[in-house]
Design a protein around this motif. Structure first.
Motif, PDB file in Angstrom:
ATOM      1  N   ARG A 196      23.500  54.059   3.056  1.00 51.20           N
ATOM      2  CA  ARG A 196      22.286  54.456   2.534  1.00 51.20           C
ATOM      3  C   ARG A 196      21.995  54.926   1.204  1.00 51.20           C
ATOM      4  N   TRP A 243      18.360  54.207  -0.034  1.00 51.81           N
ATOM      5  CA  TRP A 243      17.645  54.854  -1.070  1.00 51.81           C
ATOM      6  C   TRP A 243      17.098  53.962  -2.717  1.00 51.81           C
ATOM      7  N   TYR A 301      23.201  48.242   8.678  1.00 52.38           N
ATOM      8  CA  TYR A 301      23.529  49.331   9.497  1.00 52.38           C
ATOM      9  C   TYR A 301      22.557  49.749  10.747  1.00 52.38           C
ATOM     10  N   THR A 344      13.909  57.151   5.356  1.00 49.40           N
ATOM     11  CA  THR A 344      15.012  56.978   4.759  1.00 49.40           C
ATOM     12  C   THR A 344      15.243  58.314   5.654  1.00 49.40           C
ATOM     13  N   LYS A 370      23.731  59.795   9.856  1.00 50.32           N
ATOM     14  CA  LYS A 370      24.666  59.035   8.494  1.00 50.32           C
ATOM     15  C   LYS A 370      26.125  58.676   9.977  1.00 50.32           C
ATOM     16  N   GLU A 389      28.135  55.452   8.803  1.00 54.29           N
ATOM     17  CA  GLU A 389      29.015  55.484   8.165  1.00 54.29           C
ATOM     18  C   GLU A 389      30.051  55.594   7.827  1.00 54.29           C
TER      19      GLU A 389
END
Length: 172
Positions: free
Chosen positions: A58, A62, A104, A161, A166, A168
């Motif tokens: 992420r 970003w 991802y 985004t 989330k 991860e």
């Protein structure tokens, strides 16, 4: 993915014509500048994979959005030297997210490696081709400079985004 592929397609398709028209460089010089942009994209992908592994997917996504934005906004107003520098920086930063985006997506659909790889390959080229065609029509109606002024804002689409889940795993 859309903003990254649309911007990259606009540079890949029209960059040589843009620098020839704006700066009156030779075809050979314009192709050298395009080569530098494409090389920067390759290096950005390689570096982005390692940085994404270290700092998180992420975070690198970003960075590729917010990090490229100031440079894309400056590009239409830069002289030849700064245009070359900015396109290299933009290429590296925007391409840095591709490995993170792919991993991802693989985490969102575990066990579907072939489907995700094929989908990303097809969607990437499809979005790029469609964007290049639309930008070409717009350039014919206005100018390539106007297209690059519009494209400068494409990274803002990446602010979506924010809505990514989330997922991860903890980094070792």
């Amino acid at each position: 993915m859309f903003s990254k592929n649309a911007y990259s397609a606009s540079l890949g398709s029209y960059y040589t014509l843009y620098v020839i028209g704006k700066f009156h460089v030779s075809v050979q010089a314009s192709q050298t500048l395009l080569f530098l942009f494409l090389l920067a994209q390759a290096l950005g992908s390689l570096i982005g994979g390692q940085v994404g592994d270290r700092f998180g997917r992420r975070e690198i996504i970003w960075f590729s959005i917010l990090g490229a934005l100031p440079f894309t906004l400056l590009l239409p107003y830069a002289n030849l030297v700064w245009t070359a520098v900015l396109t290299v920086v933009i290429g590296m930063i925007m391409a840095s997210a591709f490995p993170a985006i792919l991993v991802y997506a693989l985490e969102l659909l575990p066990g579907k490696v072939g489907m995700i790889a094929g989908l990303f390959y097809g969607v990437s080229f499809g979005l790029g081709a469609l964007s290049a065609a639309l930008f070409g029509v717009y350039a014919d109606m206005t100018s390539l400079t106007t297209v690059y002024q519009l494209c400068a804002f494409l990274p803002l689409i990446g602010l979506l985004t924010w809505f990514l889940p989330k997922i991860e795993r903890p980094r070792a």
